[in-house]
Design a protein around this motif. Sequence first.
Motif, mmCIF file in Angstrom:
data_model
loop_
_atom_site.group_PDB
_atom_site.id
_atom_site.type_symbol
_atom_site.label_atom_id
_atom_site.label_comp_id
_atom_site.label_asym_id
_atom_site.label_seq_id
_atom_site.Cartn_x
_atom_site.Cartn_y
_atom_site.Cartn_z
ATOM 1 N N LYS A 260 39.968 39.446 36.546
ATOM 2 C CA LYS A 260 39.805 38.462 35.101
ATOM 3 C C LYS A 260 39.750 39.357 34.514
ATOM 4 C CE LYS A 260 38.809 34.305 37.096
ATOM 5 N NZ LYS A 260 39.394 32.874 36.549
ATOM 6 N N GLU A 261 38.763 41.042 34.167
ATOM 7 C CA GLU A 261 39.363 41.701 33.514
ATOM 8 C C GLU A 261 41.004 42.426 33.139
ATOM 9 O OE1 GLU A 261 38.000 46.603 33.258
ATOM 10 O OE2 GLU A 261 37.608 45.381 35.044
ATOM 11 N N PHE A 262 41.588 42.224 33.982
ATOM 12 C CA PHE A 262 42.596 42.708 33.421
ATOM 13 C C PHE A 262 43.500 41.750 32.948
ATOM 14 C CE2 PHE A 262 47.637 42.146 35.294
ATOM 15 C CZ PHE A 262 47.891 44.036 35.197
ATOM 16 N N ALA A 263 43.629 40.544 33.075
ATOM 17 C CA ALA A 263 43.990 39.168 32.685
ATOM 18 C C ALA A 263 44.181 39.304 30.875
ATOM 19 C CB ALA A 263 43.726 38.095 33.562
ATOM 20 N N GLU A 264 41.835 39.878 31.400
ATOM 21 C CA GLU A 264 41.961 40.065 29.386
ATOM 22 C C GLU A 264 41.883 41.034 29.041
ATOM 23 O OE1 GLU A 264 37.241 39.901 29.980
ATOM 24 O OE2 GLU A 264 37.944 37.977 30.981
ATOM 25 N N THR A 265 42.909 42.272 29.158
ATOM 26 C CA THR A 265 43.557 43.783 28.824
ATOM 27 C C THR A 265 44.953 43.544 28.608
ATOM 28 O OG1 THR A 265 42.997 44.785 30.982
ATOM 29 C CG2 THR A 265 41.158 45.118 29.617
ATOM 30 N N ILE A 292 39.338 58.008 30.222
ATOM 31 C CA ILE A 292 37.925 56.800 30.378
ATOM 32 C C ILE A 292 37.847 55.635 30.242
ATOM 33 C CG2 ILE A 292 35.788 56.943 29.649
ATOM 34 C CD1 ILE A 292 35.576 59.999 29.848
ATOM 35 N N GLU A 293 38.681 55.018 28.644
ATOM 36 C CA GLU A 293 38.505 53.760 28.552
ATOM 37 C C GLU A 293 39.221 52.991 29.045
ATOM 38 O OE1 GLU A 293 36.612 52.059 26.289
ATOM 39 O OE2 GLU A 293 35.384 54.582 25.948
ATOM 40 N N ASN A 294 40.735 53.267 30.177
ATOM 41 C CA ASN A 294 41.273 52.421 30.522
ATOM 42 C C ASN A 294 40.521 52.963 32.602
ATOM 43 O OD1 ASN A 294 42.885 54.697 28.826
ATOM 44 N ND2 ASN A 294 44.767 52.675 29.801
ATOM 45 N N ILE A 295 40.022 53.255 32.864
ATOM 46 C CA ILE A 295 39.280 53.037 34.003
ATOM 47 C C ILE A 295 38.497 51.424 33.901
ATOM 48 C CG2 ILE A 295 36.882 54.117 35.604
ATOM 49 C CD1 ILE A 295 37.676 56.121 34.478
ATOM 50 N N SER A 296 38.776 50.490 34.372
ATOM 51 C CA SER A 296 38.112 49.421 34.741
ATOM 52 C C SER A 296 36.622 49.239 34.733
ATOM 53 C CB SER A 296 38.391 48.680 36.181
ATOM 54 O OG SER A 296 37.626 48.233 36.848
ATOM 55 N N GLU A 297 36.418 48.475 34.225
ATOM 56 C CA GLU A 297 34.613 48.668 33.932
ATOM 57 C C GLU A 297 34.084 48.103 35.272
ATOM 58 O OE1 GLU A 297 33.750 46.431 30.873
ATOM 59 O OE2 GLU A 297 34.772 47.526 28.658
ATOM 60 N N SER A 298 34.847 47.244 36.615
ATOM 61 C CA SER A 298 33.979 46.736 37.306
ATOM 62 C C SER A 298 33.345 47.952 38.055
ATOM 63 C CB SER A 298 35.206 46.535 38.103
ATOM 64 O OG SER A 298 35.533 45.303 37.341
ATOM 65 N N VAL A 299 32.459 47.886 38.829
ATOM 66 C CA VAL A 299 31.605 48.739 39.988
ATOM 67 C C VAL A 299 32.887 48.807 41.400
ATOM 68 C CG1 VAL A 299 28.689 48.526 38.458
ATOM 69 C CG2 VAL A 299 29.885 47.146 40.609
ATOM 70 N N SER A 300 32.028 49.617 41.771
ATOM 71 C CA SER A 300 32.777 49.789 43.620
ATOM 72 C C SER A 300 32.319 48.590 43.793
ATOM 73 C CB SER A 300 32.642 51.319 44.018
ATOM 74 O OG SER A 300 31.150 51.539 44.411
ATOM 75 N N PRO A 301 33.079 48.633 44.644
ATOM 76 C CA PRO A 301 32.400 46.905 46.114
ATOM 77 C C PRO A 301 31.377 47.646 46.427
ATOM 78 C CG PRO A 301 34.396 48.375 45.980
ATOM 79 C CD PRO A 301 34.159 48.887 45.385
ATOM 80 N N MET A 302 31.034 49.405 46.570
ATOM 81 C CA MET A 302 29.396 49.721 47.917
ATOM 82 C C MET A 302 28.143 49.388 46.300
ATOM 83 S SD MET A 302 28.521 53.296 47.957
ATOM 84 C CE MET A 302 27.677 53.800 46.497
ATOM 85 N N ILE A 303 28.623 49.266 44.774
ATOM 86 C CA ILE A 303 27.411 49.094 43.851
ATOM 87 C C ILE A 303 27.227 47.832 44.054
ATOM 88 C CG2 ILE A 303 26.876 49.449 41.781
ATOM 89 C CD1 ILE A 303 26.826 51.605 43.512
ATOM 90 N N ILE A 399 50.166 35.923 34.067
ATOM 91 C CA ILE A 399 50.661 37.110 33.337
ATOM 92 C C ILE A 399 51.198 37.681 34.247
ATOM 93 C CG2 ILE A 399 48.393 37.416 31.936
ATOM 94 C CD1 ILE A 399 47.132 38.916 35.096
ATOM 95 N N PRO A 400 51.798 39.423 34.034
ATOM 96 C CA PRO A 400 52.582 40.262 34.992
ATOM 97 C C PRO A 400 51.579 41.545 35.780
ATOM 98 C CG PRO A 400 52.692 41.007 32.117
ATOM 99 C CD PRO A 400 51.905 39.339 32.509
ATOM 100 N N PHE A 401 51.761 40.876 36.883
ATOM 101 C CA PHE A 401 51.129 42.549 37.516
ATOM 102 C C PHE A 401 51.437 43.339 38.225
ATOM 103 C CE2 PHE A 401 48.133 43.481 41.433
ATOM 104 C CZ PHE A 401 47.886 44.359 40.645
ATOM 105 N N ASN A 402 52.104 44.164 37.169
ATOM 106 C CA ASN A 402 53.105 45.949 38.241
ATOM 107 C C ASN A 402 51.829 46.964 38.537
ATOM 108 O OD1 ASN A 402 54.896 47.149 38.708
ATOM 109 N ND2 ASN A 402 55.718 47.238 36.987
#
Length: 486
Positions: A260-265, A292-303, A399-402
């Motif tokens: 979802k985050e990828f689709a928004e960006t 740094i701003e390119n890093i996904s805002e999502s936390v890791s699966p562990m978190i 959306i294109p996912f490459n």
Amino acid sequence: MNFESHVQMMKYRVLKEVAKLAIASKLEQEKNDIPKKIVAGPKATFRCCIHKEQAIIGERVKLAMGESLKSNSIIEVIDIACDECPIQRFVVTEACRGCLAHKCSKVCPVEAIYYIGQKAYIDTNKCVECGKCKSVCPYNAISDVKRPCIKACHADALSMDQNKKAVIDEEKCIQCGACVYQCPFGAIMDKSYIVEVVEILKQSKRDNTQRVYAVMAPSISSQFTYAKIGQVVSGIKKLGFHNVVEAALGADIIAYYESKEFAETIDNKKIVTSSCCPAFVNYIKKSYPQFIENISESVSPMIAISRLIKATDPKAKVVFIGPCISKKAEIKQKDLTDATDIVITFEELLALFDAMNINLEECEEGVLDNASFFGRIFARSGGVSEAIRHVVQEEKMDIPFNPKICDGLIECDKALKMLRANRLKENFIEGMACQGGCIGGPASLSHGPKDKKEVDEYGSLALETGVKESIRVMNLKGIELKRKKV
């Protein structure tokens, strides 16, 4: 358990003895006896004398108890053990032509180069391994043989001091743990929190104030090959854990959220990088801070799964178990301290099993079935991208996912360099610091080539085939899946 090396076996023996004493509440009284128990003598087996061997074991005991030797870092160098590396890094080869320019000696800052019969030689007692001589030699006559730890560190965080001891540059170190596994003398070790695990398990047994959950990394598929995964689950519960939950369930959550985050960006033509590997995230922050701003805002699966467990059970304490050393550093980040309480590795889990005399082959087969195929394949390189592509297709996102799939830190660095040069054709970077992905983690029980098909076969056993089916019954309302701004 057949250990791959004497170093791995020694690490296991120390962890086991520390765990046994902690379980018996005798650690403080008897910790100083551990070196003599492990190295009984009378002859030395791996160092010059038994006294040095015992001194090294003593330092390992401190780290196994979570103590610091000289820094607060997760990974530390045991100075007394770092003195047997026989490699002279820079050596003048037969290609030396004895030229008149003598560029090598003129550039040397410590006057370590001298000449006999016009041929250059390097005085190893003076050499500081700066490499300047090699860089100016017109015949490329000076070879560079890196020490194993330096060669393993693709973050360029390791060097040698004036006493030829390894030094970790904390400003560059990403806590990936590659040096821990690659040091052939066991002179670099990660701190263990096995004692903390023993204590919270003992407390949960004494009273009803907390319940301890084990979050199992999906790379379990390539570990404990002498037993079934269900038997490992039963063994963990015998240790005193209330329940065992798959980190892959957190991977399902993040695959859905990150899609979802990828689709928004994507409309902003912003290239996004994955965020599940803490070593890769640290590498961006330390070596490529402009991204740094390119890093996904999502936390890791562990978190993500840890926060879900705690939202579901207010009495929960969460222990993550996997092959990753950098996870120990991840949970200490200021914006993540509310999630996972302790991280231990598969090496430490083995030591706990044996300290409590739990034979996995004799355990009944438990169940570990609360994640999808796509959540489980996060454990291997390419798995994150496959999971996101699955969600994009399932949700019919136009959306294109490459993705650019980076297997290991060297490939991660290449992708980031391409991004810096505006030459990256892909719009998503999946970064895994370890070769092969998490299944190649430094604290794995075995470090040989891993078959990615093992992960896929494990994934195929999941009851849920899709991400959406896996998370449909979960109440994620109020669960923070974004990294907090600190």
